[in-house]
Design a protein around this motif. Structure first.
Motif, PDB file in Angstrom:
ATOM      1  N   PRO A   8       0.805  -1.234   0.000  1.00  0.00           N
ATOM      2  CA  PRO A   8       0.000   0.000   0.000  1.00  0.00           C
ATOM      3  C   PRO A   8       0.836   1.282   0.000  1.00  0.00           C
ATOM      4  CG  PRO A   8      -0.783  -1.553   1.667  1.00  0.00           C
ATOM      5  CD  PRO A   8       0.555  -2.045   1.205  1.00  0.00           C
ATOM      6  N   ILE A   9       2.118   1.186   0.384  1.00  0.00           N
ATOM      7  CA  ILE A   9       2.986   2.362   0.422  1.00  0.00           C
ATOM      8  C   ILE A   9       3.517   2.693  -0.966  1.00  0.00           C
ATOM      9  CG2 ILE A   9       5.153   3.297   1.349  1.00  0.00           C
ATOM     10  CD1 ILE A   9       4.685   1.621   3.850  1.00  0.00           C
ATOM     11  N   ASN A  10       3.958   1.671  -1.677  1.00  0.00           N
ATOM     12  CA  ASN A  10       4.509   1.853  -3.017  1.00  0.00           C
ATOM     13  C   ASN A  10       3.859   0.825  -3.929  1.00  0.00           C
ATOM     14  OD1 ASN A  10       6.069   2.518  -5.212  1.00  0.00           O
ATOM     15  ND2 ASN A  10       7.929   1.524  -4.479  1.00  0.00           N
ATOM     16  N   SER A  11       3.009   1.267  -4.847  1.00  0.00           N
ATOM     17  CA  SER A  11       2.266   0.336  -5.702  1.00  0.00           C
ATOM     18  C   SER A  11       3.205  -0.683  -6.343  1.00  0.00           C
ATOM     19  CB  SER A  11       1.531   1.117  -6.803  1.00  0.00           C
ATOM     20  OG  SER A  11       0.592   2.002  -6.235  1.00  0.00           O
ATOM     21  N   PRO A  12       2.930  -1.981  -6.163  1.00  0.00           N
ATOM     22  CA  PRO A  12       3.832  -3.015  -6.682  1.00  0.00           C
ATOM     23  C   PRO A  12       4.041  -2.901  -8.187  1.00  0.00           C
ATOM     24  CG  PRO A  12       2.282  -3.966  -5.132  1.00  0.00           C
ATOM     25  CD  PRO A  12       1.835  -2.553  -5.369  1.00  0.00           C
ATOM     26  N   ASN A  13       5.292  -3.051  -8.583  1.00  0.00           N
ATOM     27  CA  ASN A  13       5.649  -3.101 -10.002  1.00  0.00           C
ATOM     28  C   ASN A  13       6.785  -4.092 -10.164  1.00  0.00           C
ATOM     29  OD1 ASN A  13       8.338  -1.485  -9.917  1.00  0.00           O
ATOM     30  ND2 ASN A  13       6.868  -0.198  -8.831  1.00  0.00           N
ATOM     31  N   TYR A  14       7.031  -4.517 -11.379  1.00  0.00           N
ATOM     32  CA  TYR A  14       7.951  -5.626 -11.619  1.00  0.00           C
ATOM     33  C   TYR A  14       9.414  -5.306 -11.305  1.00  0.00           C
ATOM     34  CZ  TYR A  14       9.574  -3.521 -16.004  1.00  0.00           C
ATOM     35  OH  TYR A  14      10.140  -2.686 -16.936  1.00  0.00           O
TER      36      TYR A  14
END
Length: 343
Positions: free
Chosen positions: A257-263
Motif C-alpha cells: 500500500p505504500i509503493n504500488s507493486p511493479n515488476y
C-alpha cells in the motif's frame, strides 16, 4: 523542529524496509555464505502476493436474477463477489477491505516454498563457488523472476489499498504540543514500522532463545564442528533460507500500500539493501538492522530542500557516500566480524 521530526519518521519508514530486506540477506550470507542478489525479487514477489489475493477476492459472477434493465431495455445483472457468496455480505466486505493484512497468511507458505526450491534447486550448487559466481547466477535469477512477474501482471504499477481504518493520517503535532496539522503522518506507514520491529524482534528471539536458533548460530560460527556433533546443519540452513525468503516476502506484502507493486521494485531495493548489509557488516544481523535504520534516516534528511540547496543531488548519493566513508575506515562494516571483508 516539526520538519526534523517528520524527516525522522520518513527515515524510520525507509529504514524499516531496508532493515527487513538486509536482515534476510544477512541470514543467507551468515548461514550459507551465499551473496543472494535474488533477494530483492523475493521482496517483489511478496508485494505481488498482496496483489494476487486482492484480485482473488474481487472475482465475481453474474447474479441469477436481473436487478433491472439497461438503457436498451435488456435485463441487467449485477456482479456478485464470490467471497460475499461464500462468507456473507459483511464478512466478504471485511475480507476485501483487509486483503493486505490477510495476504500475510497467503504469502508465508508461498515464500517458504519458493525459498526451499531456490536453495535446493540452484543455490546449493554454488556454495563453494566464488562470490562473483554467486552474484551472477542470483542476479540472473532475479531478472528471470522480474520478467515472469512482468509477463503475468504487466509493466504498470498496481495500486493496492490499505484497510480503510488505516487510510488516514495521524496528527503528531497535537500529541507533541505543536500546531494542529504540523506533523501529519500516514497511519499505514506507522503500521509498517511497527510490523518491521515485530518481525525483526521475532527473528532475533527465534535465533537467541530456541534450540533450533542456537544450533544455527553455532553453525554460523563453526559449521564443521557442529557437523561433527552429528547435527544435520545443512538441513537447518535450508530452513533458514526459507525463513529469510519469508521475511523478504512479508516486507513486500506490507509495503504494497505504500509503493504500488511493479515488476522492478525488487531491483530498486536490492542495491540499497546490499549496501546496507555491507555497511552493517557482512554476516552481522544486528549490523544489518542498525545500518538499515541509520541509512534510511540519513537518506530522509538528505532529501530536505534546505540540504539539497546546499548540496544538490545529495539525496541520491548519500547512502553510497556514507558506505564509502565507513568501508574506507572500517572495511568489515560497523558490526562485522574481524577478518570479514578485510583480506
Amino acid at each position: 523542529m516539526d520538519a526534523i521530526l517528520l524527516q525522522l519518521l520518513n527515515g524510520l519508514d525507509k529504514g524499516s524496509a531496508y532493515a527487513l530486506i538486509a536482515l534476510g540477506l544477512t541470514l543467507i550470507f551468515g548461514t550459507l555464505g551465499v551473496v543472494n542478489f535474488a533477494h530483492g525479487a523475493l521482496f517483489m514477489i511478496g508485494a505481488f502476493c498482496a496483489v494476487t489475493l486482492s484480485k482473488i477476492f474481487t472475482l465475481s459472477h453474474k447474479a441469477s436474477e436481473p436487478s433491472g434493465v439497461d438503457f436498451l431495455g435488456k435485463p441487467k445483472y449485477d456482479d456478485i463477489l464470490y467471497i460475499k457468496d461464500w462468507f456473507g455480505e459483511t464478512a466478504g466486505a471485511w475480507m476485501l477491505d483487509w486483503s493486505v493484512p490477510l495476504s500475510i497468511l497467503f504469502a508465508v507458505p508461498i515464500m517458504l516454498v519458493i525459498g526451499f526450491v531456490m536453495e535446493r534447486g540452484l543455490i546449493k550448487h554454488f556454495y563453494k563457488r566464488p562470490h562473483a559466481d554467486q552474484i551472477l547466477v542470483t542476479f540472473g535469477l532475479a531478472i528471470v523472476l522480474q520478467e515472469v512477474i512482468k509477463y503475468f501482471y504487466g509493466a504498470n504499477p498496481i495500486p493496492t489499498s490499505a484497510p480503510e481504518a488505516f487510510r488516514g493520517s495521524f496528527d503528531f503535532g497535537v500529541m507533541l504540543g505543536f500546531d494542529p496539522n504540523a506533523i501529519i503522518y500516514p497511519y499505514w506507514r506507522l503500521i509498517y514500522f511497527a510490523f518491521s520491529a515485530l518481525i525483526i524482534g521475532g527473528v532475533f528471539a527465534f535465533l537467541q532463545f530456541t534450540t533450533f536458533g542456537m544450533v544455527v548460530r553455532a553453525g554460523m560460527a563453526d559449521r564443521e564442528t557442529v557437523g561433527l556433533l552429528g547435527i544435520n546443519i545443512d538441513k537447518r540452513f535450508t530452513i533458514m533460507f526459507g525463513i529469510a525468503a519469508a521475511v523478504a516476502g512479508l516486507a513486500g506484502v506490507m509495503y504494497a500500500p505504500i509503493n504500488s507493486p511493479n515488476y522492478h521494485m525488487g531491483m530498486d531495493f536490492l542495491v540499497l539493501s546490499f549496501v546496507v548489509v555491507v555497511v552493517g557488516g557482512m554476516g552481522s544481523l544486528p549490523g544489518a538492522v542498525l545500518a538499515g535504520f541509520l541509512l534510511g534516516v540519513l537518506e530522509s534528511f538528505a532529501s530536505m530542500n534546505e540540504v539539497k540547496n546546499i548540496l544538490p543531488g545529495i539525496d541520491q548519493i548519500i547512502i553510497y557516500v556514507v558506505a564509502i566513508l565507513i568501508l574506507l575506515t572500517r572495511p568489515r562494516g560497523l558490526m562485522g566480524r574481524k577478518g570479514v571483508m578485510e583480506e
